[in-house]
Design a protein around this motif. Sequence first.
Motif, PDB file in Angstrom:
ATOM      1  N   ILE A   3      23.762  -2.265 -63.451  1.00  0.00           N
ATOM      2  CA  ILE A   3      23.541  -3.871 -62.985  1.00  0.00           C
ATOM      3  C   ILE A   3      22.956  -3.853 -61.770  1.00  0.00           C
ATOM      4  CG2 ILE A   3      25.303  -5.781 -62.744  1.00  0.00           C
ATOM      5  CD1 ILE A   3      27.210  -4.343 -64.642  1.00  0.00           C
ATOM      6  N   ALA A   4      21.869  -4.930 -61.662  1.00  0.00           N
ATOM      7  CA  ALA A   4      21.285  -5.122 -60.456  1.00  0.00           C
ATOM      8  C   ALA A   4      21.815  -6.676 -59.924  1.00  0.00           C
ATOM      9  CB  ALA A   4      19.710  -4.993 -60.572  1.00  0.00           C
ATOM     10  N   ILE A   5      22.158  -6.753 -58.925  1.00  0.00           N
ATOM     11  CA  ILE A   5      22.538  -8.113 -58.121  1.00  0.00           C
ATOM     12  C   ILE A   5      21.732  -8.137 -56.835  1.00  0.00           C
ATOM     13  CG2 ILE A   5      24.174  -9.635 -57.456  1.00  0.00           C
ATOM     14  CD1 ILE A   5      26.337  -8.027 -58.957  1.00  0.00           C
ATOM     15  N   PHE A 101      21.384   6.934 -56.944  1.00  0.00           N
ATOM     16  CA  PHE A 101      22.796   6.628 -57.105  1.00  0.00           C
ATOM     17  C   PHE A 101      22.773   5.685 -58.330  1.00  0.00           C
ATOM     18  CE2 PHE A 101      26.182   3.457 -56.758  1.00  0.00           C
ATOM     19  CZ  PHE A 101      27.150   4.079 -55.837  1.00  0.00           C
ATOM     20  N   ALA A 102      21.917   4.963 -58.671  1.00  0.00           N
ATOM     21  CA  ALA A 102      21.751   3.997 -59.862  1.00  0.00           C
ATOM     22  C   ALA A 102      21.574   4.849 -61.187  1.00  0.00           C
ATOM     23  CB  ALA A 102      20.631   3.211 -59.866  1.00  0.00           C
ATOM     24  N   ASN A 103      20.987   6.016 -61.050  1.00  0.00           N
ATOM     25  CA  ASN A 103      20.648   6.708 -62.114  1.00  0.00           C
ATOM     26  C   ASN A 103      21.853   7.615 -62.664  1.00  0.00           C
ATOM     27  OD1 ASN A 103      18.275   5.572 -63.485  1.00  0.00           O
ATOM     28  ND2 ASN A 103      17.512   5.938 -61.545  1.00  0.00           N
ATOM     29  N   ARG A 104      22.842   7.760 -61.943  1.00  0.00           N
ATOM     30  CA  ARG A 104      23.954   8.798 -61.975  1.00  0.00           C
ATOM     31  C   ARG A 104      24.496   8.656 -63.697  1.00  0.00           C
ATOM     32  NH1 ARG A 104      28.395   8.200 -57.887  1.00  0.00           N
ATOM     33  NH2 ARG A 104      26.587   8.199 -56.473  1.00  0.00           N
ATOM     34  N   PRO A 105      25.267   9.490 -64.154  1.00  0.00           N
ATOM     35  CA  PRO A 105      25.770   9.309 -65.643  1.00  0.00           C
ATOM     36  C   PRO A 105      26.752   8.187 -65.468  1.00  0.00           C
ATOM     37  CG  PRO A 105      25.471  11.758 -65.001  1.00  0.00           C
ATOM     38  CD  PRO A 105      25.330  10.961 -63.691  1.00  0.00           C
ATOM     39  N   GLY A 106      26.697   7.227 -66.540  1.00  0.00           N
ATOM     40  CA  GLY A 106      27.684   6.361 -66.775  1.00  0.00           C
ATOM     41  C   GLY A 106      27.303   4.908 -65.887  1.00  0.00           C
ATOM     42  N   VAL A 118      12.518  -4.059 -57.534  1.00  0.00           N
ATOM     43  CA  VAL A 118      11.950  -2.659 -56.881  1.00  0.00           C
ATOM     44  C   VAL A 118      12.784  -1.330 -57.128  1.00  0.00           C
ATOM     45  CG1 VAL A 118      10.985  -1.269 -54.908  1.00  0.00           C
ATOM     46  CG2 VAL A 118      10.590  -3.941 -55.005  1.00  0.00           C
ATOM     47  N   VAL A 119      14.153  -1.569 -56.803  1.00  0.00           N
ATOM     48  CA  VAL A 119      14.844  -0.351 -56.989  1.00  0.00           C
ATOM     49  C   VAL A 119      15.051   0.163 -58.175  1.00  0.00           C
ATOM     50  CG1 VAL A 119      16.855   0.780 -56.344  1.00  0.00           C
ATOM     51  CG2 VAL A 119      15.886  -0.663 -54.761  1.00  0.00           C
ATOM     52  N   CYS A 120      15.525  -1.166 -59.203  1.00  0.00           N
ATOM     53  CA  CYS A 120      15.772  -0.636 -60.544  1.00  0.00           C
ATOM     54  C   CYS A 120      15.253  -1.756 -61.479  1.00  0.00           C
ATOM     55  CB  CYS A 120      17.494  -0.823 -60.770  1.00  0.00           C
ATOM     56  SG  CYS A 120      18.419   0.373 -59.735  1.00  0.00           S
ATOM     57  N   PRO A 121      13.958  -1.830 -61.601  1.00  0.00           N
ATOM     58  CA  PRO A 121      13.468  -2.813 -62.372  1.00  0.00           C
ATOM     59  C   PRO A 121      13.726  -2.712 -63.919  1.00  0.00           C
ATOM     60  CG  PRO A 121      11.746  -1.038 -61.955  1.00  0.00           C
ATOM     61  CD  PRO A 121      12.942  -0.702 -60.634  1.00  0.00           C
TER      62      PRO A 121
END
Length: 210
Positions: A3-5, A101-106, A118-121
Amino acid sequence: MIIAIDGPAASGKGTMARKLATMLEIPHLDTGLTFRAVAHALLRAGLPLDNEDLAAEAAAALNLASLDRSVLSAHEIGNAASKVAVMPKVRTALLEAQRTFANRPGGAVLDGRDIGTVVCPDADVKLFVTASAKVRARRRTDEILSRGEAADYEQVLADVKQRDERDQNRAVAPLVPAADAHLLDTSKLDIESAFQHAVRIVEEKKNRSL
């Protein structure tokens, strides 16, 4: 689920991100704290805020596990952070850590100013949380006063507008909503109402993914 905020200073995105992460039982990263930590490291060492190489060195040495919100939330650190955040070398140094950090499992919840762009398109849910400058300045003033610190509303408002100008017009990763972001104006909403709106968006996405 990622979730990107995104949103400007004092829009309520951080509180919303923390509440969503708690509800979903997934980690949360306030990426603004990473830039604040870089600025804090420079200020603590008595180093200039306009030296990109020194700022990039501080960013490369940053430990995400050591971010202390109680220290980094200081208003003057926020202003300093918006100065180092415009530096491409600093953003590059922090980007990989934020994506890891964003792509960790779960999954994870990340909030900042360029998460959805940019970070999590490819984030599963993108929210762009905003509010008028006057409302955000009042929130920030009340927050500072609640900590027993001195704050002048007019000065905070001027700082908020100045930070908006820097964030929206920087050459690298400016503050703009992602094309597929859900826009949420919290000017007339309390945090619980805004949070429930965000929950509905997340739940709809989860149901569509089943």
